[in-house]
Design an enzyme around this catalytic site. Structure first.
Site, mmCIF file in Angstrom:
data_model
loop_
_atom_site.group_PDB
_atom_site.id
_atom_site.type_symbol
_atom_site.label_atom_id
_atom_site.label_comp_id
_atom_site.label_asym_id
_atom_site.label_seq_id
_atom_site.Cartn_x
_atom_site.Cartn_y
_atom_site.Cartn_z
ATOM 1 N NE ARG A 113 -29.191 26.679 -5.893
ATOM 2 C CZ ARG A 113 -29.604 27.952 -5.243
ATOM 3 N NH1 ARG A 113 -30.190 27.781 -3.861
ATOM 4 N NH2 ARG A 113 -29.228 28.580 -5.956
ATOM 5 C CG HIS B 117 -17.678 23.065 4.541
ATOM 6 N ND1 HIS B 117 -16.601 22.544 5.758
ATOM 7 C CD2 HIS B 117 -19.483 22.888 5.407
ATOM 8 C CE1 HIS B 117 -17.401 21.398 6.212
ATOM 9 N NE2 HIS B 117 -18.493 21.938 6.759
#
Ligand code: AMP
Length: 113
Positions: free
Chosen positions: A28, A99
């Site tokens: 997360r 990412h």
């Protein structure tokens, strides 16, 4: 190496992993921009999308499939989600280890700000 995402990948910084295998991990985002905000990253350090090579095509595909898997696991595949990869300054990249952002849980706007 001081890269924060490398430290997460090596478990030097403890973070709950939503998915992991030998090549990629998902966790997360620390500052979520949506009710669900997950980052999918390669374990290998690659600074920006510009540094991805044709030899890493399978890895790039794996990042996408990891996002798909997390979206399914967290039951947002039908409501929908957005994938984003920022590159360098104008792209808004702040962590220089590639990412894929997985954003879900609210209506996304277009164009992005
Ligand atoms: P970007 O701006 O595309 O480079 O995205 C970097 C993201 O990494 C931001 O959304 C940050 O909130 C997130 N981030 C930075 N440090 C951490 C951390 N230690 N754990 C989780 N997410 C982080």
């Amino acid at each position: 190496m001081e890269c924060i995402f490398c430290k997460i990948a090596r478990a030097e910084i403890k973070t709950e992993l939503l998915y992991e295998d030998d090549d990629v991990i998902a966790f997360r985002d620390l500052h979520p921009q949506a009710p669900l905000h997950v980052l999918c990253i390669p374990r290998q350090h690659i600074s920006t999308l510009n540094d991805l090579s044709p030899q890493q095509t399978a890895l790039a595909g794996k990042l996408l499939l990891t996002a798909q898997r997390v979206a399914k696991n967290l039951a947002v595949e039908e409501s929908g989600y957005r994938l984003v990869m920022n590159c360098n300054g104008h792209g808004g990249q702040t962590v220089f280890h590639i990412h894929l952002h997985l954003l879900a849980g609210r209506q996304m706007s277009w164009p992005p700000g």
